[in-house]
Each structure stands twice: as C-alpha cells, then as structure tokens.
Design a protein around this motif. Structure first.
Motif, short mmCIF file in Angstrom:
data_model
loop_
_atom_site.label_atom_id
_atom_site.label_comp_id
_atom_site.label_asym_id
_atom_site.label_seq_id
_atom_site.Cartn_x
_atom_site.Cartn_y
_atom_site.Cartn_z
N MET A 34 -29.14 -53.25 31.44
CA MET A 34 -28.38 -53.86 32.53
C MET A 34 -27.95 -52.74 33.48
O MET A 34 -27.37 -51.76 33.05
CB MET A 34 -27.13 -54.57 32.02
CG MET A 34 -27.38 -55.88 31.29
SD MET A 34 -28.20 -55.75 29.70
CE MET A 34 -27.05 -54.90 28.70
N VAL A 35 -28.27 -52.92 34.77
CA VAL A 35 -28.02 -51.88 35.76
C VAL A 35 -27.10 -52.41 36.85
O VAL A 35 -27.27 -53.53 37.33
CB VAL A 35 -29.35 -51.40 36.39
CG1 VAL A 35 -29.10 -50.37 37.46
CG2 VAL A 35 -30.28 -50.87 35.33
N TYR A 36 -26.13 -51.60 37.23
CA TYR A 36 -25.26 -51.90 38.37
C TYR A 36 -25.10 -50.60 39.16
O TYR A 36 -24.44 -49.68 38.68
CB TYR A 36 -23.90 -52.43 37.93
CG TYR A 36 -23.02 -52.74 39.10
CD1 TYR A 36 -23.20 -53.89 39.85
CD2 TYR A 36 -22.01 -51.86 39.47
CE1 TYR A 36 -22.41 -54.16 40.94
CE2 TYR A 36 -21.19 -52.13 40.56
CZ TYR A 36 -21.40 -53.28 41.29
OH TYR A 36 -20.62 -53.55 42.37
N ALA A 37 -25.77 -50.52 40.31
CA ALA A 37 -25.78 -49.32 41.14
C ALA A 37 -26.24 -48.13 40.31
O ALA A 37 -27.34 -48.13 39.81
CB ALA A 37 -24.41 -49.11 41.77
N ASP A 38 -25.37 -47.13 40.12
CA ASP A 38 -25.80 -45.96 39.36
C ASP A 38 -25.32 -45.99 37.90
O ASP A 38 -25.52 -45.04 37.16
CB ASP A 38 -25.33 -44.66 40.03
CG ASP A 38 -23.82 -44.55 40.11
OD1 ASP A 38 -23.14 -45.58 39.97
OD2 ASP A 38 -23.32 -43.44 40.31
N ASP A 39 -24.73 -47.08 37.49
CA ASP A 39 -24.29 -47.24 36.10
C ASP A 39 -25.24 -48.18 35.37
O ASP A 39 -25.90 -49.01 35.98
CB ASP A 39 -22.88 -47.84 36.03
CG ASP A 39 -21.82 -46.86 36.51
OD1 ASP A 39 -22.02 -45.65 36.32
OD2 ASP A 39 -20.82 -47.31 37.08
N PHE A 40 -25.28 -48.05 34.05
CA PHE A 40 -26.12 -48.95 33.26
C PHE A 40 -25.63 -49.01 31.82
O PHE A 40 -24.92 -48.12 31.35
CB PHE A 40 -27.59 -48.53 33.30
CG PHE A 40 -27.88 -47.25 32.57
CD1 PHE A 40 -28.33 -47.28 31.26
CD2 PHE A 40 -27.71 -46.04 33.19
CE1 PHE A 40 -28.61 -46.11 30.58
CE2 PHE A 40 -27.98 -44.87 32.52
CZ PHE A 40 -28.43 -44.90 31.21
N VAL A 41 -26.01 -50.08 31.17
CA VAL A 41 -25.77 -50.26 29.74
C VAL A 41 -27.10 -50.63 29.13
O VAL A 41 -27.80 -51.51 29.63
CB VAL A 41 -24.73 -51.38 29.47
CG1 VAL A 41 -24.61 -51.65 27.98
CG2 VAL A 41 -23.38 -51.02 30.07
N ALA A 42 -27.45 -49.94 28.06
CA ALA A 42 -28.68 -50.25 27.33
C ALA A 42 -28.28 -50.78 25.96
O ALA A 42 -27.37 -50.24 25.32
CB ALA A 42 -29.55 -49.01 27.20
N CYS A 43 -28.92 -51.84 25.51
CA CYS A 43 -28.63 -52.47 24.22
C CYS A 43 -29.86 -52.42 23.34
O CYS A 43 -30.98 -52.62 23.83
CB CYS A 43 -28.24 -53.93 24.41
SG CYS A 43 -26.95 -54.20 25.58
#
Length: 89
Positions: A34-43
C-alpha cells in the motif's frame, strides 16, 4: 530539486513496479503493498518473506542512491496470532 509529482513517479518505478514484477514472484505467500505518496506499508503472510523483502528493498534503494529511514522502517508482526506469538517468546 524535482517536483513532488515527478518524485512520486520516480518512486513508483523504484518501489512499486519492482515489487510487482521482481519481488512478488520470489515470495512464498500472500503479500501486498500500500503506497501513499512517499510512504508505504508492505504486508506478508510469512515472516521470511518480510525479511527477504526488507533486505532486497535496502539493496534496491541503495542502487538508486537512496536509503530507508531506519528509525521509521521496521518489521511488525500483526494479525490474529501476533499477540499469542509474542507471549510465547
């Protein structure tokens, strides 16, 4: 300095395309990004996949002259069995 739009397009190539095309086929279980601008979360379904991704991501970023912010980057166990697993340790 480039615009935020150009930077996000660049990061899409560095991170998202690479994850989908190169990393995901190497993984054993389910994964999502999941990406939001320059941040992300990987699961990841499996801890080994998360650890593999973390190491590959560091190498990928270094290849482009970038690095992860180590204070903001970490592996976190979550899900319905996470608390039970923490208690067993």
């Amino acid at each position: 300095m480039c615009s935020p739009v150009i930077a996000n397009i660049y990061m899409h190539y560095v991170r998202v395309w690479w994850y989908e095309e190169k990393v995901k086929p190497l993984l054993r279980g389910y994964s999502g990004l999941m990406v939001y601008a320059d941040d992300f979360v990987a699961c990841f379904q499996y801890k080994e996949d998360a650890e593999k991704f973390h190491e590959l991501l560091k190498r990928r970023m270094k290849h482009f002259g970038l690095s992860l912010e180590e204070d903001k980057s970490r592996l976190i166990e979550f899900g319905r069995f996470a608390e039970e697993n923490r208690r067993r340790r």
